[in-house]
Design an enzyme around this catalytic site. Structure first.
Site, PDB file in Angstrom:
ATOM      1  N   ILE A  45       3.204  -0.631   0.314  1.00 50.59           N
ATOM      2  CA  ILE A  45       3.429  -2.225   1.035  1.00 50.59           C
ATOM      3  C   ILE A  45       4.360  -2.138   1.692  1.00 50.59           C
ATOM      4  O   ILE A  45       5.747  -1.987   1.408  1.00 50.59           O
ATOM      5  CB  ILE A  45       3.577  -3.245   0.171  1.00 50.59           C
ATOM      6  CG1 ILE A  45       2.362  -3.068  -1.299  1.00 50.59           C
ATOM      7  CG2 ILE A  45       3.441  -4.477   0.521  1.00 50.59           C
ATOM      8  CD1 ILE A  45       0.991  -3.203  -0.785  1.00 50.59           C
ATOM      9  N   LYS A  46       4.234  -2.338   3.282  1.00 45.37           N
ATOM     10  CA  LYS A  46       5.251  -2.660   4.054  1.00 45.37           C
ATOM     11  C   LYS A  46       5.613  -3.925   4.180  1.00 45.37           C
ATOM     12  O   LYS A  46       5.141  -4.798   4.409  1.00 45.37           O
ATOM     13  CB  LYS A  46       4.708  -2.089   5.540  1.00 45.37           C
ATOM     14  CG  LYS A  46       4.185  -0.535   5.578  1.00 45.37           C
ATOM     15  CD  LYS A  46       4.000  -0.154   7.114  1.00 45.37           C
ATOM     16  CE  LYS A  46       4.806  -0.372   7.925  1.00 45.37           C
ATOM     17  NZ  LYS A  46       4.425   0.018   9.220  1.00 45.37           N
ATOM     18  N   VAL A  47       7.152  -4.060   3.883  1.00 42.29           N
ATOM     19  CA  VAL A  47       7.594  -5.571   3.910  1.00 42.29           C
ATOM     20  C   VAL A  47       8.888  -5.581   4.941  1.00 42.29           C
ATOM     21  O   VAL A  47       9.858  -4.767   4.741  1.00 42.29           O
ATOM     22  CB  VAL A  47       8.061  -5.879   2.641  1.00 42.29           C
ATOM     23  CG1 VAL A  47       8.528  -7.039   2.507  1.00 42.29           C
ATOM     24  CG2 VAL A  47       7.132  -5.672   1.509  1.00 42.29           C
TER      25      VAL A  47
ATOM     26  N   VAL B  58       0.513  -0.100   4.201  1.00 37.73           N
ATOM     27  CA  VAL B  58       0.113  -1.133   4.787  1.00 37.73           C
ATOM     28  C   VAL B  58       0.800  -2.362   4.934  1.00 37.73           C
ATOM     29  O   VAL B  58       1.644  -2.549   4.149  1.00 37.73           O
ATOM     30  CB  VAL B  58      -1.390  -1.543   4.061  1.00 37.73           C
ATOM     31  CG1 VAL B  58      -1.844  -2.713   4.729  1.00 37.73           C
ATOM     32  CG2 VAL B  58      -2.462  -0.547   4.126  1.00 37.73           C
TER      33      VAL B  58
END
Length: 222
Positions: free
Chosen positions: A86-88, A59
């Site tokens: 977590i997509k950063v 996400v």
């Protein structure tokens, strides 16, 4: 080698999770937009129910500043569970956030990678996955395969646990090329996986075998 679905459509996920050796589901705001006015975190829970506890879910944060990225990440994990990735994006603020979040024990997918240096920095920052944008790089006349090869070489040379999760595909040939270049994983839309089986010769071979068996056994099954 890992295959992931780049969608939040429940019908697509249900269908392909039963067909593919599915390693995960990825999402971003553009993918969420295609689903209309959904309760986003309820949809993530629905995805988890469909795919089970083993495949990963990825996400993306929305905020672009360091503090905002951290707040987004904290909210995502509270809502979606500790196992969420977590997509950063690998920007200056994003890279700083990746370092901070890894210290807090987060699973991180470094995204929006177009260059080798972005990927190298994400590896050193501790990202679990690196997501180079294959088709988008091609559209910018960037050698996608070269970027992936160089990142794969760096990972191997340093014995890093990071994996290359190639993304942004328009066709199966791009997926094949990314894996041949050294990507450890790929994520693609259901349409790309559908096209992998669309060659008429595949079905013709199956039909021919069935017809030949019917001639000698008068049956369409063994």
């Amino acid at each position: 080698m890992e295959f992931m679905l780049d969608t939040l459509n429940l019908d697509e996920i249900k269908k392909w999770s039963e067909i593919l050796p599915l390693a995960g589901v990825t999402s971003n705001p553009t993918i969420a937009k295609r689903e209309g006015s959904i309760n986003f975190f309820e949809r993530i829970k629905d995805v988890r129910e469909l795919i089970g506890s083993t495949p990963s879910i990825h996400v993306q944060v929305i905020s672009q500043d360091f503090e905002g990225i951290l707040k987004d990440a904290h909210k995502i994990r509270r809502q979606a569970g500790d196992d969420i990735f977590i997509k950063v994006p690998v920007t200056p603020a994003g890279l700083r956030a990746i370092k901070a979040l890894k210290k807090e024990g987060y699973h991180i997918t470094a995204t929006a990678i177009y260059t080798v240096i972005q990927g190298l920095l994400a590896i050193e920052a501790g990202a679990d996955y690196l997501a180079p944008y294959y088709n988008r790089m091609e559209n910018l006349n960037i050698d996608s395969n070269s970027v992936i090869r160089q990142l794969a070489l760096a990972i191997d040379r340093q014995n890093s646990p990071s994996k290359i999760l190639a993304a942004s595909f328009k066709n199966v040939a791009q997926v094949n090329n990314a894996l041949a270049a050294g990507a450890h994983a790929v994520t693609a839309g259901a349409d790309v996986f559908e096209s992998a089986f669309a060659m008429p010769s595949i079905q013709k071979a199956v039909d021919d075998f069935s017809d030949d068996w019917f001639v000698i056994q008068n049956s369409r099954s063994i």
